[in-house]
Motif scaffolding. Structure first.
Motif, mmCIF file in Angstrom:
data_model
loop_
_atom_site.group_PDB
_atom_site.id
_atom_site.type_symbol
_atom_site.label_atom_id
_atom_site.label_comp_id
_atom_site.label_asym_id
_atom_site.label_seq_id
_atom_site.Cartn_x
_atom_site.Cartn_y
_atom_site.Cartn_z
ATOM 1 N N PHE A 1 8.416 45.780 19.549
ATOM 2 C CA PHE A 1 8.768 46.364 20.842
ATOM 3 C C PHE A 1 10.222 46.138 21.243
ATOM 4 C CE2 PHE A 1 4.116 45.316 21.557
ATOM 5 C CZ PHE A 1 3.683 46.603 21.271
ATOM 6 N N VAL A 2 10.936 45.297 20.508
ATOM 7 C CA VAL A 2 12.336 45.021 20.857
ATOM 8 C C VAL A 2 13.257 45.438 19.710
ATOM 9 C CG1 VAL A 2 13.994 43.290 21.631
ATOM 10 C CG2 VAL A 2 11.581 43.070 22.283
ATOM 11 N N ASP A 3 13.188 44.685 18.606
ATOM 12 C CA ASP A 3 14.060 44.941 17.461
ATOM 13 C C ASP A 3 13.548 44.053 16.332
ATOM 14 O OD1 ASP A 3 16.262 44.720 15.556
ATOM 15 O OD2 ASP A 3 17.511 45.638 17.094
ATOM 16 N N GLU A 4 13.548 44.573 15.135
ATOM 17 C CA GLU A 4 13.082 43.782 13.996
ATOM 18 C C GLU A 4 13.875 42.488 13.875
ATOM 19 O OE1 GLU A 4 13.347 43.916 9.165
ATOM 20 O OE2 GLU A 4 12.887 45.815 10.173
ATOM 21 N N ALA A 5 15.182 42.586 14.122
ATOM 22 C CA ALA A 5 16.032 41.388 14.046
ATOM 23 C C ALA A 5 15.633 40.366 15.105
ATOM 24 C CB ALA A 5 17.500 41.781 14.221
ATOM 25 N N GLU B 1 6.277 38.903 4.772
ATOM 26 C CA GLU B 1 6.868 40.108 5.351
ATOM 27 C C GLU B 1 8.274 40.370 4.815
ATOM 28 O OE1 GLU B 1 6.716 39.729 9.569
ATOM 29 O OE2 GLU B 1 4.550 40.098 9.673
ATOM 30 N N GLY B 2 8.713 39.560 3.820
ATOM 31 C CA GLY B 2 10.026 39.762 3.229
ATOM 32 C C GLY B 2 11.166 39.250 4.069
ATOM 33 N N LYS B 3 10.872 38.362 5.031
ATOM 34 C CA LYS B 3 11.902 37.838 5.932
ATOM 35 C C LYS B 3 12.279 36.402 5.599
ATOM 36 C CE LYS B 3 10.251 40.995 9.455
ATOM 37 N NZ LYS B 3 9.447 41.158 10.686
ATOM 38 N N ALA B 4 11.749 35.915 4.493
ATOM 39 C CA ALA B 4 12.094 34.602 3.955
ATOM 40 C C ALA B 4 12.044 34.718 2.440
ATOM 41 C CB ALA B 4 11.119 33.534 4.465
ATOM 42 N N TRP C 1 20.707 39.364 10.810
ATOM 43 C CA TRP C 1 19.659 40.238 10.260
ATOM 44 C C TRP C 1 19.921 41.700 10.650
ATOM 45 C CZ3 TRP C 1 16.025 38.885 6.764
ATOM 46 C CH2 TRP C 1 15.011 39.821 6.486
ATOM 47 N N LYS C 2 20.416 41.896 11.868
ATOM 48 C CA LYS C 2 20.693 43.250 12.342
ATOM 49 C C LYS C 2 21.786 43.910 11.501
ATOM 50 C CE LYS C 2 21.077 45.770 16.676
ATOM 51 N NZ LYS C 2 19.779 46.425 16.425
ATOM 52 N N LEU C 3 22.818 43.155 11.169
ATOM 53 C CA LEU C 3 23.892 43.689 10.346
ATOM 54 C C LEU C 3 23.436 43.876 8.907
ATOM 55 C CD1 LEU C 3 26.931 41.602 11.673
ATOM 56 C CD2 LEU C 3 26.381 43.992 12.180
ATOM 57 N N LEU C 4 22.635 42.921 8.405
ATOM 58 C CA LEU C 4 22.187 42.984 7.017
ATOM 59 C C LEU C 4 21.228 44.145 6.778
ATOM 60 C CD1 LEU C 4 22.142 41.581 4.211
ATOM 61 C CD2 LEU C 4 20.181 40.258 5.027
ATOM 62 N N LYS C 5 20.262 44.323 7.694
ATOM 63 C CA LYS C 5 19.230 45.347 7.515
ATOM 64 C C LYS C 5 19.474 46.606 8.341
ATOM 65 C CE LYS C 5 16.708 42.835 4.733
ATOM 66 N NZ LYS C 5 16.418 43.249 3.335
ATOM 67 N N LYS C 6 20.539 46.573 9.150
ATOM 68 C CA LYS C 6 20.865 47.714 10.008
ATOM 69 C C LYS C 6 19.655 48.142 10.847
ATOM 70 C CE LYS C 6 24.587 49.531 7.101
ATOM 71 N NZ LYS C 6 24.670 48.320 6.256
ATOM 72 N N THR C 7 19.055 47.177 11.501
ATOM 73 C CA THR C 7 17.878 47.450 12.319
ATOM 74 C C THR C 7 18.263 48.163 13.605
ATOM 75 O OG1 THR C 7 18.001 45.294 13.420
ATOM 76 C CG2 THR C 7 16.696 45.430 11.402
ATOM 77 N N LYS C 8 17.274 48.763 14.251
ATOM 78 C CA LYS C 8 17.502 49.583 15.426
ATOM 79 C C LYS C 8 16.857 48.956 16.653
ATOM 80 C CE LYS C 8 16.627 54.280 17.150
ATOM 81 N NZ LYS C 8 15.937 55.568 16.854
ATOM 82 N N TRP C 9 17.612 48.930 17.763
ATOM 83 C CA TRP C 9 17.048 48.492 19.046
ATOM 84 C C TRP C 9 16.045 49.555 19.497
ATOM 85 C CZ3 TRP C 9 17.572 43.943 21.555
ATOM 86 C CH2 TRP C 9 17.120 43.866 22.874
#
Length: 445
Positions: free
Chosen positions: A21-25, A271-274, A409-417
């Protein structure tokens, strides 16, 4: 959390909701913060065990006690995990009996039911008084004393996060979870408020023995106000029983944190986050590298060998408090974004399985309070003559790490708000609705 979790009862909900609901990062940062919070509670409990054990004897070196407790945690979590649930049930029951017993003891002794027949009642509320001045004199000092109590309470209070973590595995969660939240709230309020009241009845805030236990690492009554009062009243045997139960409770808590922290990291890895290495498990399903990392972090408890138990305990309190308040801030902000998504997509909160009162206004209040308290927690380090690099780092490290994780994480994965109108409110809902419609109590059997 009750409102959003009963609508979508999934595993590790508040962490996954943050990403949904916010951002993946934001979810990644929340997940790692929760892992640090859980992992740092392990060395805290190891230090606490050492303090309690010194009540009987300080013959065993501090390093020896740390090693023994850590090895026991390793054995239980790596080889005896199948008995974890059963043991925790009985140990949790022991904690409830302990707190009820101590509250009953306080009432009985304060009205004269003690060897000295001393009806001390609320004596210490009059002399030296109920409000202690801290750092400064007068009204400012009393305010700083209250603020310090508020900081310590921020460390102690937890509940919604742990209840939420069980949502994905609960039976008939949409019916069970609201009751679980309500019971957790009222039980915590009763135990914490009554427990704090009992401590103030049993010992004055300027008790020398209690102060020396924290400031000078003197063993004595092992920093327990109840044991101090029992000893003072000439009560025998009972202090040993109380300390033994407290030791059991502290050891049990540390064991639980090893389990919870390792599973939190395991969930991030799945989930691939570690790193993928943390997904590897033993034949019994134990995420071995996750457990080993938590145990390695628990070795921070060896800091007390050179700095003293009381000082190290306070360092961990500062670090854990900051992480705890960040957790609560994450939950509040995520809930606010959830309500905005509901409004944008026409989902009425009246249609949800559970609707919280005075929301989302209370969420804004809680977010503001938790955010402010996160920065206030380490304020003593900025007072004249109290600067300490260690205290500063333990108080404010996670405040710096959280945005670094989020931005990185936002810069690495280019996640979206995620915008309110784009948030996915329907994923998993159909399956949960069907499960709830077809649920029968015999399913679990």
């Amino acid at each position: 959390m009750a409102e959003i979790v009963t609508y979508l009862p999934i595993s590790s909900p508040f962490i996954r909701f943050a990403g949904r609901f916010v951002d993946e990062a934001f979810g990644v940062a929340a997940g790692y913060n929760f892992f640090v919070f859980e992992a740092m509670l392990v060395p805290f409990e190891v230090v606490a065990c050492n303090i309690i054990i010194t009540y009987w004897s300080n013959a065993v070196p501090v390093s020896g006690i740390i090693a023994i407790v850590t090895v026991l945690y390793a054995f239980i979590n790596l080889f005896a995990v199948k008995w974890y649930g059963e043991s925790e049930f009985w140990l949790a029951l022991g904690k409830v009996i302990l707190i009820i017993g101590l509250l009953a003891y306080t009432f009985i002794t304060m009205v004269g039911g003690n060897p000295q027949h001393d009806r001390f009642g609320f004596r210490y509320w009059r002399d030296p008084g109920s409000f202690a001045a801290l750092y400064k004199d007068g009204a400012l000092g009393r305010w700083l004393g209250f603020l310090q109590c508020l900081i310590e309470a921020s460390f102690s209070i937890s509940g919604p996060d742990y209840v939420s973590m069980a949502a994905g595995e609960a039976e008939n969660p949409r019916k069970v979870m609201p009751n679980a939240y309500n019971k957790a709230f009222y039980r915590l309020m009763a135990f914490f408020v009554l427990g704090s009241l009992a401590v103030g009845i049993n010992v004055p805030y300027n008790d020398k023995e209690l102060a020396n236990a924290f400031s000078k690492d003197e063993p004595g009554a092992a920093a327990s106000p109840y044991v101090i009062e029992m000893t003072r009243l000439g009560i025998t045997v009972l202090p040993d029983i109380v300390n033994a139960l407290v030791l059991t409770a502290s050891f049990s808590a540390g064991n639980s944190y090893v389990y919870c922290a390792s599973r939190s990291l395991y969930g991030l890895a799945l989930e691939g986050k570690a790193p993928r290495i943390f997904t590897r498990c033993t034949r019994n399903g134990v995420p071995i590298y996750c457990v080993l990392l938590v145990l390695i972090l628990s070795l921070l408890s060896f800091l007390q060998v050179s700095s003293g138990s009381a000082q190290v305990l306070q360092w961990f309190v500062n670090l854990i408090t900051a992480s705890q308040l960040i957790n609560f801030s994450v939950m509040c902000f995520t809930y606010i974004r959830f309500t905005k998504a509901c409004a944008a997509q026409g989902l009425s909160r009246d249609s949800l399985p559970y609707k919280g009162r005075w929301q989302p206004y209370l969420a804004y209040y809680a977010l503001t309070a938790c955010f402010v308290m996160t920065f206030v927690g380490g304020y003593p380090v900025f007072l004249p003559g109290m600067w300490s690099i260690e205290t500063f780092l333990f108080s404010y490290t996670m405040i710096g790490v959280f945005p670094v994780l989020f931005i990185g994480w936002k810069l690495l994965k280019k996640t979206k708000w995620i915008k309110p109108e784009e948030a996915d409110l329907l994923k998993d809902v159909e399956e949960i609705d069907e499960y709830t419609r077809n649920y029968t109590p015999n399913e679990a059997r």
